[in-house]
Design a protein around this motif. Structure first.
Motif, mmCIF file in Angstrom:
data_model
loop_
_atom_site.group_PDB
_atom_site.id
_atom_site.type_symbol
_atom_site.label_atom_id
_atom_site.label_comp_id
_atom_site.label_asym_id
_atom_site.label_seq_id
_atom_site.Cartn_x
_atom_site.Cartn_y
_atom_site.Cartn_z
ATOM 1 N N GLU A 269 0.834 -1.201 0.000
ATOM 2 C CA GLU A 269 0.000 0.000 0.000
ATOM 3 C C GLU A 269 0.870 1.253 0.000
ATOM 4 O O GLU A 269 0.523 2.253 -0.652
ATOM 5 N N ARG A 270 1.989 1.206 0.702
ATOM 6 C CA ARG A 270 2.910 2.341 0.743
ATOM 7 C C ARG A 270 3.906 2.337 -0.421
ATOM 8 O O ARG A 270 4.789 3.173 -0.477
ATOM 9 N N LYS A 271 3.763 1.334 -1.299
ATOM 10 C CA LYS A 271 4.598 1.222 -2.517
ATOM 11 C C LYS A 271 6.085 1.096 -2.180
ATOM 12 O O LYS A 271 6.950 1.729 -2.800
ATOM 13 N N ILE A 272 6.380 0.288 -1.168
ATOM 14 C CA ILE A 272 7.751 -0.030 -0.795
ATOM 15 C C ILE A 272 8.026 -1.465 -1.237
ATOM 16 O O ILE A 272 7.356 -2.391 -0.799
ATOM 17 N N ASP A 273 8.999 -1.646 -2.097
ATOM 18 C CA ASP A 273 9.253 -2.952 -2.700
ATOM 19 C C ASP A 273 10.180 -3.797 -1.835
ATOM 20 O O ASP A 273 11.127 -3.301 -1.219
ATOM 21 N N GLY A 274 9.889 -5.090 -1.839
ATOM 22 C CA GLY A 274 10.729 -6.050 -1.137
ATOM 23 C C GLY A 274 10.186 -7.449 -1.353
ATOM 24 O O GLY A 274 9.159 -7.636 -2.008
ATOM 25 N N HIS A 275 10.872 -8.441 -0.803
ATOM 26 C CA HIS A 275 10.419 -9.817 -0.984
ATOM 27 C C HIS A 275 10.829 -10.647 0.223
ATOM 28 O O HIS A 275 11.748 -10.293 0.975
ATOM 29 N N PHE A 276 10.145 -11.784 0.416
ATOM 30 C CA PHE A 276 10.421 -12.689 1.517
ATOM 31 C C PHE A 276 11.376 -13.787 1.063
ATOM 32 O O PHE A 276 11.234 -14.338 -0.025
ATOM 33 N N ILE A 277 12.339 -14.110 1.920
ATOM 34 C CA ILE A 277 13.220 -15.249 1.688
ATOM 35 C C ILE A 277 13.455 -15.958 3.015
ATOM 36 O O ILE A 277 13.190 -15.398 4.088
ATOM 37 N N THR A 278 13.953 -17.181 2.952
ATOM 38 C CA THR A 278 14.197 -17.948 4.178
ATOM 39 C C THR A 278 15.684 -18.208 4.404
ATOM 40 O O THR A 278 16.043 -18.969 5.305
ATOM 41 N N SER A 279 16.534 -17.587 3.609
ATOM 42 C CA SER A 279 17.966 -17.882 3.673
ATOM 43 C C SER A 279 18.795 -16.682 4.092
ATOM 44 O O SER A 279 19.946 -16.546 3.690
ATOM 45 N N ALA A 280 18.210 -15.809 4.913
ATOM 46 C CA ALA A 280 18.927 -14.592 5.305
ATOM 47 C C ALA A 280 19.037 -14.462 6.818
ATOM 48 O O ALA A 280 19.054 -13.359 7.360
ATOM 49 N N GLN A 281 19.113 -15.597 7.494
ATOM 50 C CA GLN A 281 19.177 -15.552 8.952
ATOM 51 C C GLN A 281 20.418 -14.807 9.421
ATOM 52 O O GLN A 281 21.548 -15.193 9.103
ATOM 53 N N PRO A 282 20.265 -13.741 10.194
ATOM 54 C CA PRO A 282 21.440 -12.988 10.666
ATOM 55 C C PRO A 282 22.145 -13.721 11.806
ATOM 56 O O PRO A 282 21.540 -14.518 12.526
ATOM 57 N N LEU A 283 23.416 -13.427 11.959
ATOM 58 C CA LEU A 283 24.209 -14.053 13.025
ATOM 59 C C LEU A 283 24.101 -13.192 14.285
ATOM 60 O O LEU A 283 24.963 -12.350 14.571
ATOM 61 N N ILE A 284 23.017 -13.397 15.011
ATOM 62 C CA ILE A 284 22.799 -12.683 16.269
ATOM 63 C C ILE A 284 22.414 -13.693 17.339
ATOM 64 O O ILE A 284 21.918 -14.782 17.036
#
Length: 280
Positions: free
Chosen positions: A250-265
């Motif tokens: 709705e806010r016209k902000i582009d992005g996508h979902f992935i499952t392979s970006a787990q951060p090292l925290i």
């Protein structure tokens, strides 16, 4: 899938309806619902099957039960999946899209995951062997008043309350709460996640913002899903993804979902990574 309803207005309009009027849903609305269901899709891949039922005309509906939770409903919609990764999240995403669409049409719904007779509804909806049948909802016009059990359930789960930002959203790690100011143009989408429904209002989603990307985690409630052969809180993560995605679009902000970006925290106890939203 065309999400053409106002996200914030519809998210705030939706609530769990457990007491329904004896009023038929108009034929044009039933057709519109059928068309919308056929258009549903999700960003995770698994196929979701929807099953509709009119208990006044459908076969094998004499012994359907919701343990006294639902009163007066004659229409139900159920969903099934096959066991595969992210199927529960995909179900939550698509089913919440439908629930919001129905709210926009002026129709009430109520997510049911444990408080329905799964065997009787499986028979009535002709669920096939091997399918997982996690969720149904009644569909109809809300009655003017809530019945006693509905009032008691809403009070028990504190249905109108939501966790605050510092409990849900974090900046770079789980030790640093995220503020709306620091979230910037993501703040609206995160607020829509905060307002989302969840099983027993547990609100198991946690999001960590790192370098403009949002990483979604499940705060697992020990023992909560032991009555099921699956983690029902993963459906809640799909709901969170839907609210986030619809708000971003709705806010016209582009992005996508992935499952392979787990951060090292470092992760708190009972916290589990699920997926990430990556800004385009």
């Amino acid at each position: 899938m065309n999400i053409n309803f106002p996200v914030e207005e519809t998210v705030k309009k939706r609530y769990s309806v457990r007491n329904y009027q004896d009023q038929a849903i108009e034929s044009d609305k039933l057709k519109a619902i059928e068309v919308f269901i056929a258009s549903l899709e999700n960003p995770f891949g698994p196929n979701i099957k929807f099953h509709t039922l009119d208990i006044k005309t459908g076969p094998n509906t004499q012994k359907l039960g919701t343990y006294g939770v639902i009163k007066g409903a004659s229409h139900y919609i159920g969903t099934t999946i096959t066991p595969e990764p992210l199927a529960l999240e995909a179900l939550g995403y698509e089913f919440e899209a439908l629930v919001l669409y129905l709210a926009d049409l002026g129709l009430g719904t109520c997510w049911l995951g444990g408080t329905f007779d799964r065997q009787s509804f499986s028979n009535a909806m002709q669920i096939e062997a091997g399918e997982i049948f996690p969720i149904i909802t009644p569909v109809g016009y809300a009655a003017d008043h809530k019945h006693f059990k509905e009032k008691a359930m809403r009070k028990l789960i504190k249905a109108d309350q939501r966790k605050e930002w510092p409990q849900l959203f974090f900046n770079n790690d789980f030790q640093s709460p995220l503020t709306a100011a620091a979230a910037g143009d993501l703040a609206f989408a995160l607020e829509m996640v905060r307002l989302g429904p969840s099983a027993s209002n547990k609100q198991p989603w946690r999001i960590v913002l790192i370098n403009g990307n949002c990483h979604f985690y499940e705060a697992k409630e020990p023992g909560y899903s032991k009555a099921f052969s699956y983690d029902i809180q993963r459906v809640d993560l799909g709901i969170a993804a839907a609210h986030f995605d619809f708000a971003m679009k709705e806010r016209k902000i582009d992005g996508h979902f992935i499952t392979s970006a787990q951060p090292l925290i470092d992760l708190p106890k009972h916290m589990e990574y699920v997926f990430s939203w990556i800004r385009a």
